[in-house]
Write a protein that holds these residues in place. Structure first.
Motif, PDB file in Angstrom:
ATOM      1  N   TYR A  28      -4.786  -3.192  -4.686  1.00 10.61           N
ATOM      2  CA  TYR A  28      -5.071  -2.144  -4.058  1.00 10.61           C
ATOM      3  C   TYR A  28      -6.128  -2.057  -3.490  1.00 10.61           C
ATOM      4  N   ASN A  29      -7.309  -1.686  -4.723  1.00 11.88           N
ATOM      5  CA  ASN A  29      -8.672  -1.472  -4.320  1.00 11.88           C
ATOM      6  C   ASN A  29      -9.237  -2.577  -3.291  1.00 11.88           C
ATOM      7  N   TYR A  30      -8.825  -3.679  -3.499  1.00 16.88           N
ATOM      8  CA  TYR A  30      -9.246  -4.781  -2.665  1.00 16.88           C
ATOM      9  C   TYR A  30      -8.865  -4.773  -1.159  1.00 16.88           C
TER      10      TYR A  30
ATOM     11  N   LEU B 219      -7.592  -1.835   0.301  1.00 17.58           N
ATOM     12  CA  LEU B 219      -7.439  -0.568   0.789  1.00 17.58           C
ATOM     13  C   LEU B 219      -8.264  -0.540   2.320  1.00 17.58           C
ATOM     14  N   ASP B 220      -9.396  -0.659   2.185  1.00 13.68           N
ATOM     15  CA  ASP B 220     -10.513  -0.401   3.506  1.00 13.68           C
ATOM     16  C   ASP B 220      -9.898  -1.343   4.496  1.00 13.68           C
TER      17      ASP B 220
ATOM     18  N   LYS C 129      -3.362  -2.806  -9.404  1.00 17.31           N
ATOM     19  CA  LYS C 129      -4.526  -1.925  -9.166  1.00 17.31           C
ATOM     20  C   LYS C 129      -5.634  -2.468  -8.220  1.00 17.31           C
TER      21      LYS C 129
ATOM     22  N   TYR D 172       2.504   1.668  -3.253  1.00 19.84           N
ATOM     23  CA  TYR D 172       1.655   2.267  -4.536  1.00 19.84           C
ATOM     24  C   TYR D 172       1.077   3.679  -4.224  1.00 19.84           C
ATOM     25  N   GLU D 173       1.030   4.345  -2.967  1.00 17.11           N
ATOM     26  CA  GLU D 173       0.612   5.472  -2.769  1.00 17.11           C
ATOM     27  C   GLU D 173       1.795   6.392  -2.700  1.00 17.11           C
TER      28      GLU D 173
ATOM     29  N   LYS E 184       0.791  -1.217   0.026  1.00 14.73           N
ATOM     30  CA  LYS E 184      -0.063   0.186  -0.011  1.00 14.73           C
ATOM     31  C   LYS E 184       0.988   1.421   0.175  1.00 14.73           C
TER      32      LYS E 184
END
Length: 305
Positions: free
Chosen positions: A66-68, A70-71, A63, A14-15, A11
């Motif tokens: 990451y979206n999976y 993140l929360d 991607k 990625y950021e 993470k």
């Protein structure tokens, strides 16, 4: 077995877009970042980044990953920060849940004078009760009671859900209609008024309408504003009506800027509770908060179970 630190490192890369940036964010060495990334890529079986001379560019699968995550990772980081035990003697931090308007009306002006830190959470009451039970919140102000065994409910005030209007609202005809008791004419008069509502919650209006007219409101408010406090400010000294808890405009009612037009044939009255866990290390801080609410919203109610 996968190491959750690999996902945290992924993470951060990625950021920030670089291994160096991720290392700075995580306070670890760049070789350590590389090791975590290589281990994660080996575990998932595909590349997560394309390496360039200046930046780490996420692949399409990167991607998706990451979206999976993140929360979940963000929530874990929040929990880590909230429950972290410092080696120093920290100022206590109390987490309190309530509705936005209750916070504005009671606690907001007191925050700078409190000798401890406060985290305020707004949300649905069932969600806040769950957070209290799970140790995320220390105190909630609620009109609802749950069934958890380790939660105490102390009644301290009441609220009525009433029809109010600004001081310029002409209610002479309405008072005559109430005396006659003609609900059809009362309904017609109300529909022709200038109504205010909120963007998030029309439950007060729907409930009031259903109890008194046995149907849902068949009109939309003329003005939709962010919250109930905005309604109070908009109608104070002006023309306009709304269905709101009476305690939110008590000062305006006392000063004559707002008037209670009708409590309804079936009065909606809610008991408000201090809700806490039976075992807490913040009893002193919670008592201080409770005293503020009792001062602002009325004396402690006795004899209510």
């Amino acid at each position: 077995m996968v190491n959750l630190e690999w996902f945290r490192t992924f993470k951060a890369i990625y950021e920030t877009g670089t291994l160096t940036g991720a290392a700075e964010v995580l306070y670890i060495s760049q070789p350590g970042v590389s090791l975590h990334l290589n281990s994660l890529e080996a575990y998932v079986g595909y590349k997560l980044f394309d390496r360039t001379s200046r930046k780490m560019v996420s692949t399409e699968r990167g991607k998706v990953l990451y979206n999976y995550i993140l929360d979940a990772i963000t929530k874990l980081e929040t929990a880590e920060h909230h429950f972290h035990k410092s080696t120093e003697k920290d100022t206590p931090t109390i987490s309190i849940g309530m509705c936005f308007e209750t916070f504005q009306f009671t606690l907001e002006s007191y925050l700078p004078s409190l000798p401890f830190n406060v985290i305020i959470k707004f949300g649905d009451y069932p969600e806040m009760l769950s957070d209290l039970d799970n140790g995320i919140l220390d105190l909630i102000i609620t009109p609802q009671k749950g069934d958890a065994n380790n939660i105490n409910y102390q009644p301290f005030s009441k609220e009525k859900i009433v029809l109010v209007g600004g001081s310029q609202t002409d209610t002479g005809n309405f008072e005559e209609l109430l005396q006659k008791g003609d609900m059809n004419e009362i309904h017609a008069w109300l529909k022709h008024q200038t109504w205010y509502g909120t963007t998030a919650d029309m439950e007060h209006l729907r409930r009031f309408w259903h109890l008194n007219f046995n149907k849902r409101p068949d009109f939309k408010p003329n003005y939709i504003v962010p919250n109930l406090s905005s309604i109070v400010r908009c109608i104070s000294g002006q023309n306009g009506v709304a269905i709101i808890p009476d305690f939110l405009c008590r000062k305006e009612i006392d000063s004559g800027q707002i008037k209670v037009i009708w409590e309804g044939n079936d009065v909606i009255e809610n008991t408000l509770y201090f809700s806490t866990r039976k075992k807490t290390i913040y009893a002193q801080e919670i008592k201080m908060i409770e005293e503020i609410f009792i001062k602002e919203m009325g004396g402690l109610i006795k004899g209510i179970v």
